[in-house]
Every structure is written in C-alpha cells, then in structure tokens.
Design a protein around this motif. Structure first.
Motif, short mmCIF file in Angstrom:
data_model
loop_
_atom_site.label_atom_id
_atom_site.label_comp_id
_atom_site.label_asym_id
_atom_site.label_seq_id
_atom_site.Cartn_x
_atom_site.Cartn_y
_atom_site.Cartn_z
N GLY A 19 89.82 51.27 70.44
CA GLY A 19 89.56 52.18 71.55
C GLY A 19 89.08 51.48 72.81
N SER A 20 88.63 52.26 73.75
CA SER A 20 88.18 51.71 75.03
C SER A 20 86.93 50.85 74.88
N ASP A 21 85.99 51.31 74.04
CA ASP A 21 84.76 50.54 73.83
C ASP A 21 85.08 49.16 73.28
N GLY A 22 86.04 49.10 72.36
CA GLY A 22 86.43 47.83 71.77
C GLY A 22 87.01 46.88 72.80
N PHE A 23 87.90 47.38 73.64
CA PHE A 23 88.52 46.53 74.67
C PHE A 23 87.48 46.02 75.67
N HIS A 24 86.53 46.89 76.05
CA HIS A 24 85.48 46.45 76.97
C HIS A 24 84.62 45.37 76.31
N SER A 25 84.37 45.52 75.02
CA SER A 25 83.49 44.58 74.31
C SER A 25 84.11 43.20 74.14
N ILE A 26 85.42 43.16 73.92
CA ILE A 26 86.07 41.86 73.68
C ILE A 26 86.56 41.20 74.95
N SER A 27 86.51 41.90 76.07
CA SER A 27 87.03 41.35 77.33
C SER A 27 86.35 40.05 77.71
N SER A 28 85.03 39.99 77.51
CA SER A 28 84.30 38.78 77.91
C SER A 28 84.72 37.58 77.07
#
Length: 538
Positions: free
Chosen positions: A432-441
């Motif tokens: 989901g969106s939370d996952g993509f935001h978390s792994i972006s860094s």
C-alpha cells in the motif's frame, strides 16, 4: 508438448472492471507481449512451411527427403495433417540415411497409431546403428517430441519397442509431457533408456496416472537392465504434476543415486505440484545433502508439494549436517511454509547452501518476521564491505522471490537492506501507500546491488508512487553507484503526477527501465471508447 488453451475472460459493458481493478503487474503486459510474439512466430512458420494444400506436410517432408541443409529442426504444428502416411515418409528418410541434417523433431498434438510409432522407433534405431558404424561424427535425431495426449501407454510402449535395440537411439532430449502415461509406459521407458549414454533431458510432466507405482516400475526396469547407474548422462528430469507421493520419491531417489550412490552427473529435478508431503523431504535430503559429496541435484523445483514447516525443517537440518554443495536453484513456492519454517531455513541458509544462486519462497505466508529472518542470513549492505561479517552470511544468493508472502513493511525494508541480491520480487504483498513511503528512503538514488526490483501489485496510491520515483531520482555526487536497471510498479496507482515524476527519473537515470500501468485518464478514455464502440455495434 501441446498444452490446454489458457482460460480467457470476456469483459462486457456489464462486467468490465474499472481502471483500478484492471491494474495489474507489468508481468501481465509482458505475458501479453510474449503471446503476441509467439502468435507472430506461428504465423511465420505457417507461411514458410504451409506451401501447397492447406494443412499439408508434403512440402516439409520433401525438404526432409531432399536432405535440406537448412532444415535441422522440424516443427509440425497441430493444425497440419500428420498421421500414418506422413510419419512413414519421415521414417523412410531417416532409416535409409537419405537425411543427415535433421536433428530435432517436434510433432506434438498429432494422433499417431502404435504401429506407426513402433516403425518410427525402428527407423531411429537403424539411424543410430549406422552412425555407430561410421567413423565420423554421430549425426541424427537428438531431440523428439511426438504424439498427442491420447498417446497413452500403448503408444509409448510401441515407440520404445522400436528403440529398445539401440537403447534409445541418438536421442538426447525426449518430451513425453501430457501424453496420458501410466505405469506400463514408465516400465518401457526404463527398459529402453536406462542404459542410454545419450539421453540428457527427459520430460514426463503432466501425466497424472504415473503415481507412485509408475515411478516404482521405472526404478525396477532400470535395475533389471543396468548394473550400475541408470540414465548415466541424464541432466534434467521433469516429473511435475505426476501424482507422486512419498513412496514414489523414495523410488526416484534409488534411480538417481544408483546402487552404490555413485552417480557423478548432477541433475536438474522438477517435481512441482505433486503430493509428496513433508516426509519426502527426508528422502530428498539424501540427494541434496550427501555426506562428503554435497548435492547430486543442481536445481530443485519443489513448488506446490505440501511440504510445510516440517518438510523445510528436514531439509534445513540435513543441510546443516552436510552442506548442499552444488545446488544452485531452489523453488519452495506455495508450500504452506510459515514464519516458523522460515526461521529454521534461515538458520541453515547462512552457511549450508554455499552455491545457492536463486531462491523462490513466493506464496508462503512468511509475514514480515519470517522474511526478516531469511534476510538476516544474507549479506547486508553494511556487511558487503566487511569481510569478517560477510564470511558468516550467505553471499552467493542473487535472485529472491518473495511475491505473495505477506512480507509487510518490515519485511520489505529488510529485503531492501540486502547487499548481495541482484533481483528481488515483492509482487502482491499489500504494501500500500504506507509501504511505498516507508521504503522510499532505502531506494534514494537507486540501490547498490539490486538490478531488478518488482514492487508490482501492491495497491499503492499515486502520491506514494510519486514519492518512490522521486527518491530514486535523487542523484548526488557522493551518493551510491546504483545498479538498478529494471523497476516494476504495475498494479499501483499511476496518473499524470506519477508520469511527471517518471519523466524526471528518466532524466536522472536514463538507463532505468520502469514498467507501469497506463495513466489513469488514458485508461479511462480507452474504456469509454470501447464502450461507445460496443454500443454502436449492438
């Protein structure tokens, strides 16, 4: 061999999915592309080999009889007419020695009577005997796929009777997949080919009637006809979807190992989609973890075999006692392995699978904790430059499939901390969106080792996709040297903002190939146009 046609879905105006529902991983697009390519290839075959009456093989067979030097592979498509008369012409050309250039015959999907198959087998045996008597290079048919799904025991036995005198002729590759074989066929194959020094590839897949009894018949026939190792040159054996259980695996192990555990040539073994259960993993361990000998199996395809946590424990314990040296590929997908099984496997993964290059754990509910434990056995980014730390971890694994493992955000982050993997697949893990935001860094500026990254089918929103793309686009002078070359993000929301972010990414990393869904507006416009077209035709 000819396969059943894939299922299709008809999308009407009533049941057509919305653009969001239509979102799929780029894998789907790739499959469509491959299907279209295959269709074009078939059309080119038909154009090149379809001269004369529609469906006739006369032009092809004439080229065989004339010993056309350009015709080394004979492909007779199912829409062609290929029966008793045509096989007789082919048999005569081979038996007489008129043809010396043909090496491969693919004629699956054609019903051929047993008498014709026996005649063909005799022709192949004659060719092999003539080649043996000559002092030059052994030229002849080395690859064969023939018959239809109704070939059955009678057809295979007849073919083997013709080939028995020459121990299978010059055949190196045989495809008996989806031919409705049973125990009698396996006995005939054992008697005919067990002594063959030519046979390297044997495909018996998708023959559900083989079962335990069929494998036992193969083993017994091989013992009767061979004093030492049966199938001494065999390199690849496919027994997927053959209804084999624990007893069948035990018989198979006897065939592979030989009477004195003296097989020298490693085997690529596929036994996926068989009900072997956890207890068979003990038997498989005798092939993969031989004391002082490593693994006689170079590649093991074991997906959908119901081995569970108990099965992976047996494999792991055996590996820790005797390292699986030489095993490079392991497919454990869809085996009901949980985080408990993942923990036991991780304990062995660090040092007991020293040559493992590719591992498939897809469709097992490992969850984030299980994935993190597996990743903990692999060399990480920080350890990749520390020889002492790296020496205690697995550094050979390059490709890891974690699709549909419910890895969660923590599992995804653990996977991206890898310092040695070149391919990671995390398709359909509901990040989901939370996952993509978390792994972006963790993907800022790309990745130092990962070349192919699959994040498709995770239902991330467009803002999260944009954040991911923007992070990868960062390119600092003192940043990492990114290895990322393929990024798959199909099945996640992709609109105009994502397209803009992708354009910026391509400027920073022009070599990066990004597979994604069509922009939302473009997909909606296409859907509307299709509906208008259907309405106009009603």
């Amino acid at each position: 061999s000819t396969q059943p046609p894939p299922s299709t879905t008809l999308h009407t105006t009533r049941n057509r999915p919305t653009p969001t529902q239509r979102s799929r991983s780029s894998i789907a697009s790739l499959l469509i592309f491959r299907s279209e390519c295959a269709h074009r290839i078939i059309e080119s075959f038909t154009m090149a080999w379809g001269k004369g009456a529609l469906g006739s093989c006369d032009a092809l067979l004439k080229r065989v009889e004339d010993n056309d030097p350009k015709l080394t592979e004979l492909v007779i498509l199912p829409m062609k007419t290929f029966g008793t008369a045509e096989l007789e012409k082919l048999s005569c050309a081979i038996e007489s020695g008129a043809n010396t250039n043909l090496q491969s015959i693919s004629a699956s999907g054609h019903h051929l009577p047993p008498a014709s198959l026996k005649r063909f087998g005799i022709a192949l045996s004659t060719q092999a005997k003539n080649a043996e008597q000559s002092n030059g290079k052994k030229c002849g048919i080395s690859s064969l796929a023939i018959g239809s799904k109704d070939m059955g025991d009678e057809g295979v036995i007849a073919l083997c009777e013709g080939l028995k005198e020459s121990n299978g002729g010059l055949l190196q590759i045989i495809d008996f997949g989806w031919k409705n074989l049973g125990k009698d066929s396996l006995q005939a194959i054992g008697r005919t080919f067990a002594s063959s020094k030519c046979l390297t590839h044997l495909d018996l897949s998708r023959n559900n009637d083989i079962g335990n009894e069929g494998i036992a018949c193969l083993a017994n026939a091989a013992k009767e006809n061979v004093g030492n190792v049966a199938f001494p040159s065999l390199e690849k054996l496919n027994l997927s979807e053959c209804n084999i259980g624990p007893l069948g695996v035990q018989s198979l192990a006897e065939v592979i190992l030989g009477p004195n555990n003296n097989r020298s040539k490693p085997i690529d073994l596929a036994i996926s989609s068989n009900p072997i259960g956890s207890e068979s993993c003990g038997t498989l361990s005798t092939l993969c973890a031989i004391p002082g000998g490593g693994s006689i199996i170079s590649r093991l395809q074991l997906s959908k075999c119901s081995i569970g946590d108990d099965g992976i424990k047996l494999l792991s314990v055996a590996a820790m006692s005797n390292s699986c040296i030489g095993l490079t590929f392991l497919d454990l997908a869809e085996n009901s392995i949980s985080k408990k099984g993942a923990k036991m496997f991780a304990e062995s993964l660090a040092e007991s699978w020293p040559d493992l290059v590719e591992l498939k754990l897809a469709k097992n509910e490992l969850d984030g904790e299980g994935v993190a434990m597996v990743m903990g056995a692999l060399i990480s980014r920080s350890e990749s430059t520390d020889e002492e730390s790296a020496g205690k971890k697995n550094s050979t694994l390059e490709n890891l499939d974690l699709s549909c493992t419910n890895c969660g955000i923590e599992g995804a982050k653990a996977a991206l901390m890898s310092g040695g993997l070149s391919t990671i697949r995390m398709f359909n893990n509901r990040l989901g969106s939370d996952g993509f935001h978390s792994i972006s860094s963790l993907l800022q500026g790309g990745h130092p080792s990962i070349e192919n990254l699959d994040l498709g089918g995770n239902d991330a929103g467009e803002d999260a996709v944009v954040a991911l793309l923007n992070s990868i686009a960062v390119k600092e002078e003192d940043g990492i040297a990114s290895s990322l070359s393929v990024l798959e993000i199909g099945g996640n929301k992709f609109g105009d903002e994502a397209q803009e972010a992708l354009n910026k990414l391509k400027c920073a990393w022009p070599q990066l190939d990004v597979a994604h869904d069509k922009p939302i507006q473009e997909a909606e416009d296409e859907e509307e146009a299709e509906e208008e077209e259907e309405a106009a035709t009603e």
